[in-house]
Structure formats: structure tokens, C-alpha cells
Design a protein around this motif. Sequence first.
Motif, PDB file in Angstrom:
ATOM      1  N   CYS A 142       0.740  -1.180   0.154  1.00 15.96           N
ATOM      2  CA  CYS A 142      -0.156   0.513  -0.234  1.00 15.96           C
ATOM      3  C   CYS A 142       1.128   0.946   0.175  1.00 15.96           C
ATOM      4  O   CYS A 142       0.647   1.605  -1.033  1.00 15.96           O
ATOM      5  CB  CYS A 142      -1.131  -0.251   1.272  1.00 15.96           C
ATOM      6  N   MET A 143       1.858   1.877   1.087  1.00 12.03           N
ATOM      7  CA  MET A 143       2.456   3.305   1.586  1.00 12.03           C
ATOM      8  C   MET A 143       3.181   3.176   0.084  1.00 12.03           C
ATOM      9  O   MET A 143       3.642   3.544  -0.404  1.00 12.03           O
ATOM     10  CB  MET A 143       2.944   3.109   3.287  1.00 12.03           C
ATOM     11  N   THR A 144       3.790   1.787   0.309  1.00 10.71           N
ATOM     12  CA  THR A 144       4.885   2.268  -0.719  1.00 10.71           C
ATOM     13  C   THR A 144       4.664   2.191  -2.270  1.00 10.71           C
ATOM     14  O   THR A 144       5.897   3.153  -3.231  1.00 10.71           O
ATOM     15  CB  THR A 144       6.499   0.629  -0.439  1.00 10.71           C
ATOM     16  N   GLN A 145       3.762   1.481  -2.819  1.00  9.91           N
ATOM     17  CA  GLN A 145       3.308   1.582  -3.818  1.00  9.91           C
ATOM     18  C   GLN A 145       2.659   3.130  -3.988  1.00  9.91           C
ATOM     19  O   GLN A 145       2.929   3.342  -5.103  1.00  9.91           O
ATOM     20  CB  GLN A 145       2.298   0.228  -4.237  1.00  9.91           C
ATOM     21  N   ILE A 146       1.345   3.066  -3.592  1.00  7.13           N
ATOM     22  CA  ILE A 146       1.123   5.384  -4.032  1.00  7.13           C
ATOM     23  C   ILE A 146       1.917   6.000  -3.791  1.00  7.13           C
ATOM     24  O   ILE A 146       2.274   6.478  -4.432  1.00  7.13           O
ATOM     25  CB  ILE A 146       0.474   5.061  -2.745  1.00  7.13           C
ATOM     26  N   ASN A 147       3.208   5.417  -2.550  1.00  2.59           N
ATOM     27  CA  ASN A 147       4.790   6.640  -2.520  1.00  2.59           C
ATOM     28  C   ASN A 147       5.225   6.511  -4.062  1.00  2.59           C
ATOM     29  O   ASN A 147       5.721   7.576  -4.518  1.00  2.59           O
ATOM     30  CB  ASN A 147       5.454   6.495  -1.214  1.00  2.59           C
ATOM     31  N   THR A 148       5.735   5.587  -4.513  1.00  2.50           N
ATOM     32  CA  THR A 148       5.921   5.134  -5.747  1.00  2.50           C
ATOM     33  C   THR A 148       5.625   5.869  -6.849  1.00  2.50           C
ATOM     34  O   THR A 148       6.070   6.336  -7.222  1.00  2.50           O
ATOM     35  CB  THR A 148       6.270   3.584  -6.101  1.00  2.50           C
ATOM     36  N   ILE A 149       4.124   5.686  -6.770  1.00  2.00           N
ATOM     37  CA  ILE A 149       3.320   6.171  -8.055  1.00  2.00           C
ATOM     38  C   ILE A 149       3.368   8.082  -7.950  1.00  2.00           C
ATOM     39  O   ILE A 149       3.789   8.231  -9.152  1.00  2.00           O
ATOM     40  CB  ILE A 149       1.962   5.830  -7.513  1.00  2.00           C
ATOM     41  N   ALA A 150       2.729   8.467  -7.032  1.00  2.00           N
ATOM     42  CA  ALA A 150       3.273  10.257  -6.248  1.00  2.00           C
ATOM     43  C   ALA A 150       4.819  10.141  -6.828  1.00  2.00           C
ATOM     44  O   ALA A 150       5.063  11.576  -7.452  1.00  2.00           O
ATOM     45  CB  ALA A 150       2.813  10.244  -4.985  1.00  2.00           C
ATOM     46  N   SER A 151       6.119   9.507  -6.791  1.00  2.00           N
ATOM     47  CA  SER A 151       7.273  10.169  -6.962  1.00  2.00           C
ATOM     48  C   SER A 151       6.761  10.621  -8.581  1.00  2.00           C
ATOM     49  O   SER A 151       7.758  11.269  -8.851  1.00  2.00           O
ATOM     50  CB  SER A 151       7.818   9.445  -5.743  1.00  2.00           C
ATOM     51  N   SER A 152       7.089   9.507  -8.832  1.00  2.00           N
ATOM     52  CA  SER A 152       6.987   9.179 -10.492  1.00  2.00           C
ATOM     53  C   SER A 152       6.097   9.956 -11.389  1.00  2.00           C
ATOM     54  O   SER A 152       6.679  10.287 -12.376  1.00  2.00           O
ATOM     55  CB  SER A 152       6.651   7.919 -10.968  1.00  2.00           C
ATOM     56  N   ILE A 153       5.091   9.881 -10.896  1.00  2.00           N
ATOM     57  CA  ILE A 153       4.336  11.346 -11.404  1.00  2.00           C
ATOM     58  C   ILE A 153       5.602  12.414 -11.137  1.00  2.00           C
ATOM     59  O   ILE A 153       4.797  13.606 -11.890  1.00  2.00           O
ATOM     60  CB  ILE A 153       3.131  11.063 -10.919  1.00  2.00           C
TER      61      ILE A 153
END
Length: 472
Positions: free
Chosen positions: A172-183
Motif C-alpha cells: 500500500c504505502m510504498t506503492q502509492i508513494n512510488t506512483i506519486a513520486s514518479s508522477i
Amino acid sequence: MTELLSRLTDFSAKMDAAVWGIPMLILLLGTGIFLTARLGFLQFRKFGTIMKNTVGRLFEKGEKKDGTLTPVQALTTALAGTVGTGNIAGVAGAIAIGGPGAIFWMWVAALFGMCTKYSEIILAVHYRKKNEKGDYVGGPMYYIVNGLGSRWRWLAVVFCLFGMVAALGTGCMTQINTIASSIGSVFQSFNPAIDEETLHMIYIIVGVIASILTILVLFGGLQRIGNVTEKLVPVMAVLYIVAALVVVISHGSRIGTVFAQIFEGAFEPSAIGGGLAGVAIQQAMRAGFGRGIFSNEAGLGTAPIAHAAADVEHPVEQGMYGVFEVFADTIVICTLTALSILCSGCAGQYYGKSAAADLTIAAFSTTFGGKLASLIIAVCITMFAFSTLLSWSLYGGRCMEFLCGTRGMMVYQAIYVVFVVIGAGTKLDLVWNLADSMNALMAIPNLAAVLALSPVVVRLSRDYAAKHTKKA
């Protein structure tokens, strides 16, 4: 408060290094080797049959019973949790730490991990049960209790507790953080002057949108998760594979040299030069094994939770998809990432340093240019990570369901959605370390059960082979 957080982060990093040390890697690889021997090197001997019964059926339209997924939906749900940021960032990190030789050891871990995942899935299907809603549920907690006996329920509880924490972190947290960071990196590539406050606001907006999409999928239950992953996983895999192939082909003259570096670096990393002068074989092996297992999840016990819902007549039918899953994740996708990085010539400047998606972006930039490369990786990471987010909501929810019943799963998924928003705008060094540690810790009860129940796997495999021979 800052000092306390710093100390906790340092402690979690040390704990992570300890639980993912050599003993854990030996346990994971050793289990794969043991099962491979017991099953007569099935992943090599029956590879053609396995591909025929998996890849050959990917586009078949099949009817499924209520409370189940089609075999392909179960596969794509599991692949959604398996194919993730580790395929892009994890491979880059392995090369930076252990050099090209780490890829050889990643292949070795995958080849033996195929039998581990095959065995996990067979046990999950064989020992599954129906819940209050009529859905098939299974996984390590069920084959521990139903296979080893009720006196081992405590071991199943331990797996579930670690699994729930890992799902909130890793899934959850690491995946959404990765999405946000990449965007966010895409916005920065087009507007380098963007300020931190605006960037943080983008992260929060991404988290809110992702949470809404997650709610829409989760409210549809098991079937909707299967329907979404069935459509999302092939698209994201094909998009990334095609992009990576373009990079590799554009540097085609280096392919032979790169394979030579991989095999030479596996046994003499320092011979490659650059920042690898002090790298030993052990370091290359650890980087390859560790990142490979992190990517394909063979032995962690997560994927069997999804595969347990498959509508199949015999457990081995779904077990074969486990072999294909590891093959697709590591041998195909991770290898293409590695070849892109090594053929591009970008790896040398990262040797001995910390690297993640930035190295993969640098490799893609040599073919597509900086802005387009950032956009391609951002799109791929977003799809990879969101699909992982969905699958791990199922994994964590099933763990809670085992402990507290169907209502408990609903409560857990509500908490999970809240953590989607929190994770988008949070610095996650501490969460990464804790989640990674939970992954390793939940693998221990799972592997113990798989080893103890290996005679059941062998018996079911022989039973399926005998029936298949008669039909032929």
C-alpha cells in the motif's frame, strides 16, 4: 521527535539487513533446490507442457463458478502483486550493488523459485475452503491449519499478523508513494522550477484519486479485482516489454558483450571494473538473490492467496501458472530491464552507489530522451504499482479474514484505503524497512509449512501426471 524517528529508521534498517541476511537467502534458495529435486526438476523437464497449459490458454474464454476466478484471472491477480516496482527499480539496485553478475544469480533464484511457487499454489488450492460469502479462500494460513493440523494454528496466526503489516507497507504505502513520486518526476522534468509545496500537493491529489479507484475496485469484491487485473496486467506488461525491447535493440551491438559481463561478473565481479573493484562474489549473489526474490515473491506466501480462488479441477493445473508467473516476472521482465541498463552503458556511473528507477530512466533516456523516458517509466510504474496495490489489499484482507472473519476483512480494507492517502505524501524510509522485514518474517512460517507438506505436493503432482497420461 525527529531524533526518535531517526533512531527508529536506523533500527529498522539494521533489522531489515538482519532478517534479509544470508540465512534467509539460504532458506529461500535451499527450499527451491529441495523442491526441485523432489519434483524431478519439473520446471525444466516439463517446461514445454507448462507453457502449453498456461501461455497457450491465456486467451481462452472460460466460465467460472460463483465465488471463484478463472485460472487466468487468478494468475493476473497474482502477477499484479508480483510484477511491480521491483522489476524496474529493484533490478537497477541489484546491478548497482552487485554489478552485471547479480543478474546471473537473479536467474538462478528464479529457476529454483519456480518450484517453490508451484508448490505453494498446489497446497493453497488443495487445502482451500469457502468463506461466509461462498468465495474460495486459501493460502499459507489455510494449508498450515488444514495440512499440518489445528495445533499449528499459532503459526498461521503469525503469518497473518506479518502479512497484514506487510500489506499496509509493501503493498500500500510504498506503492502509492512510488506512483506519486514518479508522477512528480514527470512534472519536474517539464518544469524544473516547481516548488516543494506544489509537488507535495500533487502527491496528495494522486493519493486521493488512487484511494477512490481502490474503493471502486474493492467494493466489487474478488470478482472485480480479477476483472481489473485481467485487463490491466497484460497492457502494462506489453507496454513495458515493448519499450525495453526498443532500448535493447537500439544498442544491439552491445548485447553479446553484456551477456559476457553477466556471466563473468557472476564469478569475478571486480573484473568488470568501474566502482566494482571491492565487490565479492558473495555481494553479487546476495544482490541477485535478494532483489530477484523480492521481485517474483517465490516463497513469501502471498501469490497463493490469489491462486486459491481459481476455478480448476486439479491443484496442479493452477500450480503450473506459478512456474509461468516466475518466468514472466524475472526471466522476461527483469531480464529486459537489466539488458536495457547494461546495453545503454549507463550502469558504470552507478556502481557502488544507491540506485533505483533513476538508473532505469537514465537507460531509457539514451533511446527516448529524458522527458519521454521519464513519462514512459512513470506510466509503467503507475500501472505496476497500482495493480500491486490492488492485489495486496486482497492479501492483507484475507489474512484479517482468517483471524476475525469476513467483517474483519471489510474493516481492514477500509484502513487500507486510508493508508493509500497517507502513503502518497509521506517519507517512507522507515515504512520500507519495516515492510521489507515483514516480508521476510512471513516467509518463515510459509516455507516451514511448504517443506513439511512437500510429500503432498509430490503426491498430487504424480496423481495429475498419471491422469494426464491416461487421457493422452
